[in-house]
Design a protein around this motif. Structure first.
Motif, mmCIF file in Angstrom:
data_model
loop_
_atom_site.group_PDB
_atom_site.id
_atom_site.type_symbol
_atom_site.label_atom_id
_atom_site.label_comp_id
_atom_site.label_asym_id
_atom_site.label_seq_id
_atom_site.Cartn_x
_atom_site.Cartn_y
_atom_site.Cartn_z
ATOM 1 N N GLY A 157 -13.463 22.044 -1.454
ATOM 2 C CA GLY A 157 -14.211 22.711 -2.511
ATOM 3 C C GLY A 157 -13.537 23.983 -2.987
ATOM 4 N N ARG A 158 -12.838 24.664 -2.086
ATOM 5 C CA ARG A 158 -12.130 25.891 -2.451
ATOM 6 C C ARG A 158 -10.630 25.647 -2.569
ATOM 7 N N ALA A 159 -10.223 24.392 -2.503
ATOM 8 C CA ALA A 159 -8.807 24.009 -2.644
ATOM 9 C C ALA A 159 -7.928 24.692 -1.597
ATOM 10 N N VAL A 160 -8.399 24.700 -0.359
ATOM 11 C CA VAL A 160 -7.611 25.217 0.762
ATOM 12 C C VAL A 160 -7.081 24.029 1.556
ATOM 13 N N ARG A 161 -5.756 23.920 1.633
ATOM 14 C CA ARG A 161 -5.107 22.824 2.344
ATOM 15 C C ARG A 161 -4.175 23.398 3.411
ATOM 16 N N VAL A 162 -3.823 22.557 4.373
ATOM 17 C CA VAL A 162 -2.773 22.897 5.329
ATOM 18 C C VAL A 162 -1.561 22.025 5.046
ATOM 19 N N ILE A 163 -0.401 22.654 4.951
ATOM 20 C CA ILE A 163 0.861 21.931 4.891
ATOM 21 C C ILE A 163 1.391 21.925 6.322
ATOM 22 N N TYR A 164 1.232 20.787 6.981
ATOM 23 C CA TYR A 164 1.441 20.694 8.429
ATOM 24 C C TYR A 164 2.884 20.309 8.728
ATOM 25 N N THR A 165 3.523 21.122 9.574
ATOM 26 C CA THR A 165 4.957 20.976 9.807
ATOM 27 C C THR A 165 5.299 20.260 11.108
ATOM 28 N N ALA A 166 4.306 19.721 11.808
ATOM 29 C CA ALA A 166 4.548 19.196 13.157
ATOM 30 C C ALA A 166 5.604 18.096 13.187
ATOM 31 N N ARG A 167 5.723 17.348 12.107
ATOM 32 C CA ARG A 167 6.706 16.259 12.069
ATOM 33 C C ARG A 167 8.001 16.666 11.379
ATOM 34 N N GLY A 168 8.158 17.969 11.134
ATOM 35 C CA GLY A 168 9.400 18.474 10.567
ATOM 36 C C GLY A 168 9.297 18.764 9.084
ATOM 37 N N MET A 169 10.223 19.580 8.607
ATOM 38 C CA MET A 169 10.198 20.000 7.210
ATOM 39 C C MET A 169 10.530 18.859 6.255
ATOM 40 N N SER A 170 11.152 17.823 6.755
ATOM 41 C CA SER A 170 11.449 16.679 5.893
ATOM 42 C C SER A 170 10.301 15.686 5.849
ATOM 43 N N ASN A 171 9.257 15.953 6.619
ATOM 44 C CA ASN A 171 8.120 15.037 6.680
ATOM 45 C C ASN A 171 6.818 15.842 6.726
ATOM 46 N N LEU A 172 6.645 16.724 5.753
ATOM 47 C CA LEU A 172 5.461 17.578 5.709
ATOM 48 C C LEU A 172 4.223 16.749 5.403
ATOM 49 N N GLU A 173 3.120 17.127 6.024
ATOM 50 C CA GLU A 173 1.856 16.417 5.818
ATOM 51 C C GLU A 173 0.854 17.357 5.156
ATOM 52 N N THR A 174 0.291 16.935 4.053
ATOM 53 C CA THR A 174 -0.740 17.720 3.386
ATOM 54 C C THR A 174 -2.091 17.342 3.980
ATOM 55 N N VAL A 175 -2.732 18.316 4.613
ATOM 56 C CA VAL A 175 -3.986 18.074 5.323
ATOM 57 C C VAL A 175 -5.154 18.529 4.454
ATOM 58 N N THR A 179 -8.101 14.009 5.573
ATOM 59 C CA THR A 179 -7.143 13.896 6.666
ATOM 60 C C THR A 179 -7.801 14.227 7.998
ATOM 61 N N VAL A 180 -8.546 15.325 8.030
ATOM 62 C CA VAL A 180 -9.187 15.760 9.271
ATOM 63 C C VAL A 180 -10.234 14.750 9.723
ATOM 64 N N VAL A 181 -11.037 14.289 8.774
ATOM 65 C CA VAL A 181 -12.078 13.311 9.119
ATOM 66 C C VAL A 181 -11.445 12.015 9.628
ATOM 67 N N THR A 182 -10.406 11.560 8.951
ATOM 68 C CA THR A 182 -9.757 10.307 9.353
ATOM 69 C C THR A 182 -9.132 10.419 10.735
ATOM 70 N N LYS A 183 -8.486 11.547 11.008
ATOM 71 C CA LYS A 183 -7.750 11.685 12.267
ATOM 72 C C LYS A 183 -8.639 12.039 13.449
ATOM 73 N N TYR A 184 -9.655 12.867 13.209
ATOM 74 C CA TYR A 184 -10.441 13.393 14.328
ATOM 75 C C TYR A 184 -11.914 12.995 14.298
ATOM 76 N N GLY A 185 -12.393 12.510 13.170
ATOM 77 C CA GLY A 185 -13.794 12.126 13.096
ATOM 78 C C GLY A 185 -14.742 13.286 12.943
ATOM 79 N N VAL A 186 -14.217 14.437 12.531
ATOM 80 C CA VAL A 186 -15.056 15.614 12.300
ATOM 81 C C VAL A 186 -14.666 16.245 10.972
ATOM 82 N N LEU A 187 -15.579 17.032 10.402
ATOM 83 C CA LEU A 187 -15.276 17.811 9.214
ATOM 84 C C LEU A 187 -14.461 19.044 9.604
#
Length: 311
Positions: A157-175, A179-187
């Motif tokens: 709603g406030r357009a706050v995202r995480v650009i997650y670097t855990a898999r490296g800078m060549s494989n950035l993940e936009t969270v 993404t959070v609900v799918t991966k963890y089952g929580v908001l």
């Protein structure tokens, strides 16, 4: 930057320069023999991030205190395994390889030369700076980090995202929230409670013994938040007696852990008003001088080029 929709890019700076230190070969040295792989790597990251995400504003968020005493007072094991020297009455010394420690002043010089503001707050971590700036920004925010604890700040709603670097800078993940609900089952708004129950060995957080990610997510799906879960545990409502006993047995931990896990969102700081822009001739000369002194070469050049494209 002109005529661009405002966007704030927040760097979890230590997360990035640690990644650069371990990911960039230590093949190039400064003229005095100092390693510069972390500094060069961080500059390359900034160049890539500015080019890919097109922020109008950028802040390097800093750990003024990587292990705040107020968090340690609540949970003594918090990051305890990373301490190499206890400093009575002061900030404990974190385990940082000497070749990286020597680069931190260089990193600050390079960021200053690029006019990238560095913001830290006494007795707080970069996570808390990020939490506050993301909360008060009033514009879309991208948070660049390898720390999943910051998923608690994601807010579509406030357009706050995480650009997650855990898999490296060549494989950035936009969270995003999805993404959070799918991966963890929580908001994302439940993520801090989820992390509190799950625990995190990398931060010295024990969690609730016997309650893993699946159970924590199920409890939050039924009860909504940790206070409601604790209340329900008293009568084993909406959970098995075994799970209720585990929650009750961890009461002392659950009394204090949420304050440790939740990032601060109301520190006395503000979003810098100066937007990203190309450096003028004098500023460029200063940045080039820093690059020559420390042999930052092509990495500084790429960062300068990325700023040029913000015009």
């Amino acid at each position: 930057m002109t005529d661009a929709a405002p966007k704030l890019l927040l760097l979890d700076t230590a997360s990035l320069y640690f990644r650069a230190f371990y990911g960039v070969p230590d093949a190039v040295k400064a003229p005095d023999g100092t390693s510069v792989n972390a500094a060069r790597g961080l500059l390359d990251m900034i160049a890539k991030l500015v080019g890919a995400y097109r922020p109008t504003h950028l802040v390097a968020c800093w750990d003024d205190d990587w292990r705040p005493q107020w968090r340690v007072d609540l949970i003594p094991s918090y990051k305890a395994h990373r301490v190499v020297e206890v400093v009575p009455g002061g900030a404990d010394v974190e385990e940082v390889p000497d070749p990286l420690e020597a680069q931190i002043p260089i990193i600050r010089q390079a960021l200053g030369a690029l006019r990238i503001p560095i913001i830290g707050v006494a007795e707080h971590e970069a996570d808390d700076v990020i939490g506050t700036l993301a909360t008060i920004a009033g514009m879309p925010v991208d948070i660049v980090t390898g720390d999943r604890d910051l998923f608690q700040l994601v807010d579509d709603g406030r357009a706050v995202r995480v650009i997650y670097t855990a898999r490296g800078m060549s494989n950035l993940e936009t969270v995003t929230e999805e993404t959070v609900v799918t991966k963890y089952g929580v908001l994302p708004s439940q993520y801090a409670d989820f992390a509190t129950m799950r625990g995190d060995a990398s931060d010295g957080l024990p969690g609730v013994a016997g309650v893993g990610e699946k159970t924590a997510a199920n409890l939050l799906a039924v009860h909504g938040d940790l206070p409601a879960i604790r209340t329900a545990a008293e009568t084993a409502t909406g959970m098995s007696a075994g799970v209720a006993n585990k929650i009750l047995a961890s009461s002392d931990y659950l009394d204090v852990a949420p304050a440790v896990v939740r990032v601060a969102t109301a520190l006395p700081i503000s979003v810098p008003t100066d937007a990203l822009r190309p450096l003028d001739a004098a500023e460029t000369a200063g940045a080039v001088a820093v690059a020559e002194r420390w042999n930052l070469g092509t990495s500084m050049a790429r960062a300068l080029e990325a700023l040029e494209r913000t015009a």
